[in-house]
Design an enzyme around this catalytic site. Structure first.
Site, short mmCIF file in Angstrom:
data_model
loop_
_atom_site.label_atom_id
_atom_site.label_comp_id
_atom_site.label_asym_id
_atom_site.label_seq_id
_atom_site.Cartn_x
_atom_site.Cartn_y
_atom_site.Cartn_z
CG ASN A 35 -2.05 -0.71 1.36
OD1 ASN A 35 -2.53 -0.98 0.19
ND2 ASN A 35 -2.60 -1.11 2.45
NE ARG A 36 -0.27 5.58 -4.59
CZ ARG A 36 0.73 5.62 -5.72
NH1 ARG A 36 2.00 6.40 -5.18
NH2 ARG A 36 0.53 5.66 -6.67
#
Ligand code: C5P
Length: 225
Positions: A35-36
């Protein structure tokens, strides 16, 4: 003589858990799903906890370069590893802040050798990771404070309110992810703070200030100061 009581000489909480960064779910020895998340917000939350004199800060983080000092640092990769680390400390924790961007899905299969590319499309089967926060919400004791984060792109308040109640949280920090507020990696952020008794829209501010406001809210929720 005048005495001034400050949070730093009379800490409310003894032990807190802060999670940070992304989790990283491997596919093969080379590839992963993630995920960012820069880990900046978790980093500032830990620094703020230290400033407030909290004795035990368990900082459980996925891969990030933002590592605070003077904490019990536990570095993990996957959602499962993060869950195991949290469970070791959860029963003694007064506060848990889940700032980590935990992957919701991981590859159903780990391929021990590199998947070699060819001309066909590749289909990966994904399975859900354990929802750590929801489980903590089910198990938490009356005096434990549980804080979640949410990153939403549409129906943001409705989704956040549902998360607050479905996961049995005391506080939810909502990030609206948009072109004007990219949030990930940037120095500043505009958040909403949701509690079962109301919602506050905060101004855009630097992440250290966001962290201080989150701790103010937690202190207020504890009703002890
Ligand atoms: O439901 P959603 O994944 O959007 O919720 C985000 C919050 O839940 C964050 O606080 C995140 O750390 C936590 N989370 C979790 N376990 C997951 C996914 C998210 O604890 N598998």
């Amino acid at each position: 003589m005048l005495f001034t009581a400050t949070a730093s000489i009379q800490p409310v909480f003894n032990k807190v858990i802060i999670t940070s960064g992304p989790t990283l779910e491997p596919i093969d020895p080379i590839r992963f799903i993630s995920n960012r998340s820069s880990g900046k917000t978790g980093f500032h939350l830990a620094n703020e906890a230290r400033k407030r004199g909290i004795a035990q800060i368990v900082f459980i983080t996925g891969p990030t370069c933002f590592l605070p000092s003077e904490v019990n640092l536990i570095q993990v990769e996957t959602a499962r590893d993060m869950q195991a680390a949290i469970n070791e400390h959860f029963t003694q924790a007064d506060v848990v802040i889940m700032a980590a961007a935990v992957c919701d899905y991981s590859s159903a299969e780990y391929f021990p050798n590199k998947l070699k590319k060819n001309n066909d499309p590749l289909t990966l089967k994904m399975v859900k990771t354990p929802d750590i926060l929801a489980e903590l919400g089910r198990n938490k004791k009356k005096n434990q404070i549980l804080v979640g984060f949410a990153a939403e792109t549409e129906n943001i308040l409705l989704n956040a309110k549902n998360k607050l109640s479905n996961k049995n949280l005391d506080l939810l920090v909502l990030n609206e992810i948009s072109l004007s507020n990219p949030a990930f990696g940037s120095e500043e952020n505009q958040v909403f703070l949701l509690r079962p008794d109301g919602i506050k829209k905060m101004n855009k501010m630097d992440k250290a200030r966001v962290a201080a406001l989150v701790w103010d809210e937690i202190r207020d929720l504890s009703g002890q100061l």
